[in-house]
Design a protein around this motif. Sequence first.
Motif, short mmCIF file in Angstrom:
data_model
loop_
_atom_site.label_atom_id
_atom_site.label_comp_id
_atom_site.label_asym_id
_atom_site.label_seq_id
_atom_site.Cartn_x
_atom_site.Cartn_y
_atom_site.Cartn_z
N ILE A 126 0.83 -1.21 0.00
CA ILE A 126 0.00 0.00 0.00
C ILE A 126 0.86 1.26 0.00
O ILE A 126 1.79 1.38 0.80
CB ILE A 126 -0.90 0.03 1.24
N PRO A 127 0.58 2.23 -0.89
CA PRO A 127 1.29 3.52 -0.86
C PRO A 127 0.99 4.25 0.45
O PRO A 127 -0.15 4.22 0.95
CB PRO A 127 0.69 4.28 -2.05
N PRO A 128 1.97 4.90 1.06
CA PRO A 128 1.78 5.61 2.34
C PRO A 128 0.64 6.62 2.31
O PRO A 128 -0.02 6.83 3.32
CB PRO A 128 3.13 6.29 2.57
N ARG A 129 0.38 7.23 1.16
CA ARG A 129 -0.67 8.24 1.07
C ARG A 129 -2.04 7.64 1.37
O ARG A 129 -2.94 8.35 1.83
CB ARG A 129 -0.65 8.84 -0.34
N PHE A 130 -2.19 6.37 1.13
CA PHE A 130 -3.49 5.71 1.32
C PHE A 130 -3.46 4.74 2.49
O PHE A 130 -4.04 3.65 2.43
CB PHE A 130 -3.89 4.99 0.03
N ALA A 131 -2.79 5.13 3.55
CA ALA A 131 -2.63 4.25 4.71
C ALA A 131 -3.96 3.85 5.32
O ALA A 131 -4.22 2.67 5.58
CB ALA A 131 -1.75 4.93 5.76
N GLU A 132 -4.84 4.84 5.56
CA GLU A 132 -6.13 4.54 6.20
C GLU A 132 -7.00 3.65 5.31
O GLU A 132 -7.61 2.70 5.79
CB GLU A 132 -6.89 5.83 6.53
N ILE A 133 -7.04 3.98 4.01
CA ILE A 133 -7.80 3.15 3.08
C ILE A 133 -7.21 1.75 3.04
O ILE A 133 -7.94 0.74 3.01
CB ILE A 133 -7.80 3.78 1.67
N GLY A 134 -5.90 1.67 3.05
CA GLY A 134 -5.23 0.38 3.02
C GLY A 134 -5.58 -0.47 4.22
O GLY A 134 -5.82 -1.68 4.10
N LEU A 135 -5.63 0.15 5.39
CA LEU A 135 -6.00 -0.59 6.60
C LEU A 135 -7.41 -1.16 6.48
O LEU A 135 -7.67 -2.30 6.91
CB LEU A 135 -5.90 0.32 7.82
N PHE A 136 -8.32 -0.38 5.91
CA PHE A 136 -9.70 -0.86 5.74
C PHE A 136 -9.76 -2.05 4.78
O PHE A 136 -10.38 -3.08 5.08
CB PHE A 136 -10.58 0.27 5.22
N ILE A 137 -9.09 -1.92 3.63
CA ILE A 137 -9.13 -2.99 2.64
C ILE A 137 -8.46 -4.25 3.17
O ILE A 137 -8.95 -5.38 2.97
CB ILE A 137 -8.45 -2.53 1.33
N ILE A 138 -7.33 -4.09 3.87
CA ILE A 138 -6.64 -5.23 4.45
C ILE A 138 -7.53 -5.94 5.46
O ILE A 138 -7.62 -7.17 5.49
CB ILE A 138 -5.31 -4.79 5.11
N ALA A 139 -8.20 -5.15 6.29
CA ALA A 139 -9.11 -5.73 7.29
C ALA A 139 -10.23 -6.51 6.62
O ALA A 139 -10.61 -7.59 7.08
CB ALA A 139 -9.68 -4.64 8.19
N CYS A 140 -10.75 -5.97 5.52
CA CYS A 140 -11.79 -6.68 4.76
C CYS A 140 -11.30 -8.03 4.27
O CYS A 140 -11.97 -9.06 4.43
CB CYS A 140 -12.25 -5.83 3.56
#
Length: 443
Positions: A126-140
């Motif tokens: 995940i690119p650092p700019r999208f850390a929060e979005i990345g956490l959500f997608i990873i959790a999914c």
Amino acid sequence: MESNNKSLAESVTTLAPNGWALMPIVIFLVLYLGNGIFFECIRPIEGKMGFYIISVVVAFGIALIAAFLQNRKLSFDEKIHLCAQGIGDDNITIMLFIFLLSGAFSGIAGAAGGAVSTANMLLNIIPPRFAEIGLFIIACLISMAMGTSVGTITVLVPIATTVAQNGDLSLPMCVGTVVGGAMFGDNLSFISDTTIAATKTQGVQMADKFRTNIQIALPSAILTVLVILFLSMNSEAAIMGDFEYNPMLAAPYFAVLILALFGVNVFAVLMIGIVLYLITGMMIGSLDYVSAFSSIGSGTAGMFETMIVTVLVSSISALMKAGGGFAAILDFIKKRATGKKGGMAGIGLLTAFLDIATANNTVAIVIAAPIAKEISDEYGVSGRDTASLLDTCSCIAQGIIPYGAQLLIASSLSGISSVEIIPWLFYPFILLIFVVLSVIRAK
């Protein structure tokens, strides 16, 4: 005896409504919910979660005793026969076996390091700019593969905390994002105990329920991503760090996820997953003979309480149904709801209420399921729609209540209160909106 031969599949509409037959559930709620609120909010005990002071098994056990003391028209032997019929239902038996396999898979996958490795691999992509979005997608993704929101939260919240601290991001937002993603996967996973309970009690295929569920869950998840993106636009790029992972340990999770999505039998999916982690863990060295089989044993043991609760609730439900309790609920809904929309709303509200009361989405589904089955038959709601409502509404409530295991664990791991996390639970609230819209649009 005639009553011994009476099938529990007989419609409750042939029984006179009797609200007193629901007293065992009232007793359970007083014991479990009452003690939970008391020890969580009024007199908390350090180091213990209030809603786990009184075991759910003990509370249901006392409720079962109360159910046996009711309905004197039936003898003790006749009541035992009713309980046996309830426990021996094909769907209940299948559900119990799947719980065992699900626990075994979770146990060996966790011991092998699969969950952590999978999460870390995705974080490095995940690119650092999208850390929060990345956490959500990873959790999914992790929750869909693991089949457990609690397990996902346990794995990811410490990582989310590190990301938030390193990137100077909002900690409640990062934690809330993980919790929301975990509930997304829990709601859709083919090996989640909630999915198993919802589908098997309604006699529908998991793939059918998934196709119905995804029409609500996916738009909710996409809108959640857009909300997170909008809120994170003004923040600095997070310093993600370098997380260690082994792609071989992540591969079995993705294999399980892909097999499940292609509609492979859940028994086969779970057994394949167990064998893959057994082989992979031993090849890599994260497992040996002893740790592998010990983890399988501890994983199945972790499902025992859920299985016992299922047995107890099946027995209580059978006795309440024979006493006219379900007929009373159906009569109550009939007087206040009309048509398919009313039936769907009744199922959703009943499930959400039971989850708020029990703080356990699987338990809420198991209690609500036989009543929901009667409502769906009465109002023409399809089995897949009923299963979807059971799973979705229980996950919405479970993902929001501050005293549920998900938020309590997230709170303890992140060092913030569960109440602080609630405003950032975008996905459960958005999902609630889509569920309401789906009921309104039902034909």
